[in-house]
Write a protein that holds these residues in place. Structure first.
Motif, mmCIF file in Angstrom:
data_model
loop_
_atom_site.group_PDB
_atom_site.id
_atom_site.type_symbol
_atom_site.label_atom_id
_atom_site.label_comp_id
_atom_site.label_asym_id
_atom_site.label_seq_id
_atom_site.Cartn_x
_atom_site.Cartn_y
_atom_site.Cartn_z
ATOM 1 N N MET A 157 53.143 42.439 57.003
ATOM 2 C CA MET A 157 51.723 42.624 56.754
ATOM 3 C C MET A 157 50.891 42.360 58.005
ATOM 4 O O MET A 157 49.890 43.039 58.250
ATOM 5 N N VAL A 158 51.298 41.386 58.789
ATOM 6 C CA VAL A 158 50.549 41.049 60.005
ATOM 7 C C VAL A 158 50.756 42.105 61.079
ATOM 8 O O VAL A 158 49.800 42.579 61.709
ATOM 9 N N ALA A 159 51.994 42.485 61.320
ATOM 10 C CA ALA A 159 52.309 43.407 62.418
ATOM 11 C C ALA A 159 52.225 44.869 62.020
ATOM 12 O O ALA A 159 52.098 45.745 62.878
ATOM 13 N N GLY A 160 52.342 45.163 60.720
ATOM 14 C CA GLY A 160 52.332 46.543 60.267
ATOM 15 C C GLY A 160 53.685 47.210 60.308
ATOM 16 O O GLY A 160 53.830 48.363 59.887
ATOM 17 N N GLN A 161 54.695 46.494 60.781
ATOM 18 C CA GLN A 161 56.052 47.034 60.871
ATOM 19 C C GLN A 161 57.002 45.888 61.191
ATOM 20 O O GLN A 161 56.585 44.765 61.456
ATOM 21 N N GLY A 162 58.305 46.178 61.165
ATOM 22 C CA GLY A 162 59.284 45.180 61.548
ATOM 23 C C GLY A 162 59.305 44.980 63.054
ATOM 24 O O GLY A 162 58.850 45.837 63.821
ATOM 25 N N SER A 163 59.837 43.845 63.485
ATOM 26 C CA SER A 163 59.973 43.568 64.914
ATOM 27 C C SER A 163 61.181 42.674 65.135
ATOM 28 O O SER A 163 61.671 42.033 64.201
ATOM 29 N N LYS A 164 61.642 42.600 66.377
ATOM 30 C CA LYS A 164 62.842 41.811 66.675
ATOM 31 C C LYS A 164 62.594 40.315 66.589
ATOM 32 O O LYS A 164 63.486 39.555 66.216
ATOM 33 N N ASP A 165 61.382 39.867 66.948
ATOM 34 C CA ASP A 165 61.142 38.416 66.997
ATOM 35 C C ASP A 165 60.027 37.955 66.067
ATOM 36 O O ASP A 165 59.697 36.775 66.042
ATOM 37 N N GLN A 166 59.449 38.866 65.279
ATOM 38 C CA GLN A 166 58.353 38.534 64.370
ATOM 39 C C GLN A 166 57.209 37.822 65.108
ATOM 40 O O GLN A 166 56.545 36.923 64.590
ATOM 41 N N GLY A 167 56.999 38.235 66.356
ATOM 42 C CA GLY A 167 56.076 37.536 67.238
ATOM 43 C C GLY A 167 54.643 37.499 66.753
ATOM 44 O O GLY A 167 53.971 36.468 66.871
ATOM 45 N N ALA A 168 54.138 38.590 66.199
ATOM 46 C CA ALA A 168 52.738 38.610 65.776
ATOM 47 C C ALA A 168 52.476 37.582 64.681
ATOM 48 O O ALA A 168 51.478 36.844 64.720
ATOM 49 N N ALA A 169 53.366 37.518 63.683
ATOM 50 C CA ALA A 169 53.197 36.542 62.597
ATOM 51 C C ALA A 169 53.412 35.123 63.093
ATOM 52 O O ALA A 169 52.686 34.201 62.694
ATOM 53 N N ARG A 170 54.368 34.916 63.958
ATOM 54 C CA ARG A 170 54.627 33.568 64.462
ATOM 55 C C ARG A 170 53.449 33.064 65.291
ATOM 56 O O ARG A 170 53.064 31.889 65.193
ATOM 57 N N ARG A 171 52.857 33.937 66.103
ATOM 58 C CA ARG A 171 51.694 33.525 66.897
ATOM 59 C C ARG A 171 50.514 33.180 65.993
ATOM 60 O O ARG A 171 49.819 32.179 66.216
ATOM 61 N N MET A 172 50.290 33.996 64.957
ATOM 62 C CA MET A 172 49.203 33.686 64.038
ATOM 63 C C MET A 172 49.446 32.370 63.318
ATOM 64 O O MET A 172 48.522 31.559 63.126
ATOM 65 N N GLU A 178 45.378 28.193 59.115
ATOM 66 C CA GLU A 178 44.659 28.346 57.851
ATOM 67 C C GLU A 178 44.594 29.810 57.431
ATOM 68 O O GLU A 178 44.755 30.134 56.245
ATOM 69 N N ARG A 179 44.351 30.694 58.405
ATOM 70 C CA ARG A 179 44.328 32.126 58.108
ATOM 71 C C ARG A 179 45.702 32.596 57.640
ATOM 72 O O ARG A 179 45.812 33.348 56.666
ATOM 73 N N PHE A 180 46.751 32.115 58.316
ATOM 74 C CA PHE A 180 48.092 32.535 57.931
ATOM 75 C C PHE A 180 48.471 31.963 56.566
ATOM 76 O O PHE A 180 49.105 32.650 55.755
ATOM 77 N N ALA A 181 48.068 30.717 56.286
ATOM 78 C CA ALA A 181 48.353 30.115 54.983
ATOM 79 C C ALA A 181 47.709 30.908 53.858
ATOM 80 O O ALA A 181 48.286 31.042 52.768
ATOM 81 N N ALA A 182 46.514 31.459 54.107
ATOM 82 C CA ALA A 182 45.851 32.263 53.078
ATOM 83 C C ALA A 182 46.656 33.526 52.780
ATOM 84 O O ALA A 182 46.739 33.965 51.616
ATOM 85 N N ILE A 183 47.266 34.112 53.822
ATOM 86 C CA ILE A 183 48.116 35.285 53.611
ATOM 87 C C ILE A 183 49.344 34.916 52.784
ATOM 88 O O ILE A 183 49.700 35.607 51.819
ATOM 89 N N ILE A 184 49.987 33.817 53.139
ATOM 90 C CA ILE A 184 51.162 33.360 52.395
ATOM 91 C C ILE A 184 50.804 33.089 50.937
ATOM 92 O O ILE A 184 51.521 33.500 50.004
ATOM 93 N N ASP A 185 49.687 32.409 50.710
ATOM 94 C CA ASP A 185 49.276 32.093 49.339
ATOM 95 C C ASP A 185 49.013 33.364 48.537
ATOM 96 O O ASP A 185 49.348 33.446 47.344
ATOM 97 N N ALA A 186 48.416 34.358 49.188
ATOM 98 C CA ALA A 186 48.138 35.617 48.495
ATOM 99 C C ALA A 186 49.432 36.340 48.132
ATOM 100 O O ALA A 186 49.533 36.952 47.059
#
Length: 349
Positions: A157-172, A178-186
């Motif tokens: 959902m964060v990156a819009g596609q798969g990736s080798k290191d999931q970097g976009a989600a990990r950086r967020m 707090e923003r990332f926790a809201a995504i997880i909760d949703a």
């Protein structure tokens, strides 16, 4: 009146041990089967197949028809669908690029949850597939539903596609927790009713796939894998008691021990990197496990395949065990090697 005996694989999920471990294969309904490729060529793209309930039901049943459901066959059907149905229902656009995989938009590293308009009617075709399959399953065959776990879904959902290191989600997750926790909760809030809906439509058990769990540090793993999966397990269990839940955090390694103890899953999937003897000694006693044949040794076949099967079976002398792959079967897997595997399992014991 005598109690009706449990389906063999369902019995293992509930803690029984079978002399001959029941088996199924992750992604068993799919691209390695010529009958699947023929139906896809007729019907069109992947998402079109998922949303054509009669076609999706047919694909779910194809491996059972080919390999059977007896002692040398498969003991479970796995719903033909995709983990990204949840973000699709949450309001992201979903499509599949030929040869490249899924795409989601708008991406949540550029947009916000507020920009999405959920449409949970997008679950209905999946439930209809479950009902159609259930009506055709043999009584002894366990029917498995599934969903993606929140961390893995969030990476897409964060990156819009798969990736080798999931970097976009990990950086967020590090920079904007707090923003990332809201995504997880949703995602948790959208996944619980989805699994309950599958159960009500007819599945016997469900599996949570966390394909990218291995990319996280221990602290992040506890926060973004263990905690949200525990929330899903607790809520589904409270709503539908007695339905087993399998957890599959691929790549978790030694963190499997904490995952098993803290999420409350009824059974644990092991990927191919896990030493099964270590798992048997380290995991909670009597916890059912599933796995963990390397999909690549299934491609190799021959003596290497027989030896790998025997080693896995020997590693669990007393523990309830479901034989499976350590991840999904690959498209180039020879049908003859699947038949070799099933024959070897039928001879074991």
């Amino acid at each position: 009146m005598n109690a009706v005996p449990l389906k063999p694989l369902l019995a293992v999920l509930k803690g029984e041990r079978c002399k001959h471990p029941p088996r199924w294969m992750m992604r068993q309904a799919g691209r390695y089967l010529p009958e699947y490729r023929a139906l896809r060529a007729e019907k069109g793209g992947f998402l079109e197949l998922v949303y054509d309930s009669p076609a999706a039901a047919e694909i779910t049943l194809q491996p059972l028809r080919r390999f059977g459901t007896g002692p040398e066959g498969l003991q479970a059907a796995i719903l033909f669908s995709d983990i990204l149905i949840v973000p699709y229902a949450m309001g992201q656009k979903l499509w599949f690029e030929a040869g490249e995989g899924p795409r989601l938009a708008p991406t949540l590293h550029e947009s916000s949850l507020d920009a999405l308009t959920s449409d949970f009617s997008r679950y209905e075709a999946i439930y209809e597939t479950v009902r159609l399959v259930k009506a055709q399953l043999a009584p002894e065959t366990t029917f498995l539903g599934f969903a993606g776990s929140p961390w893995t879904i969030a990476t897409y959902m964060v990156a819009g596609q798969g990736s080798k290191d999931q970097g976009a989600a990990r950086r967020m997750a590090y920079a904007e927790p707090e923003r990332f926790a809201a995504i997880i909760d949703a995602i948790v809030a959208a996944t619980v009713p989805y699994l309950i809906g599958q159960i009500d439509a007819g599945v016997d058990a469900v599996q949570l796939f966390d394909s990218w769990a291995g990319s996280l540090s221990p602290q992040q793993f506890a926060q973004w894998v263990i905690a949200p999966n525990r929330a899903i397990v607790e809520q589904v269990r409270a709503a539908r008691q007695g339905v087993p839940i399998i957890g599959f955090p691929k790549g978790a390694g030694a963190k499997l021990v904490d995952y098993a103890r803290e999420t409350g899953v009824d059974a644990l999937g092991l990927d191919e990197t896990i030493d099964p003897a270590w798992a048997d000694s380290a995991l909670p006693q009597a916890l059912p496990v599933q796995g963990n044949l390397d999909p690549l040794v299934l491609i190799a076949g021959g003596k290497a395949l027989d030896a790998a099967i025997d080693a896995i079976l020997a590693a669990f002398p007393t523990r309830p065990h479901i034989f499976n792959l350590g991840h999904g079967i690959t498209p180039e897997t020879p049908i003859a090697h699947v038949e070799q595997m099933l024959k070897r399992l039928g001879q074991a014991g």
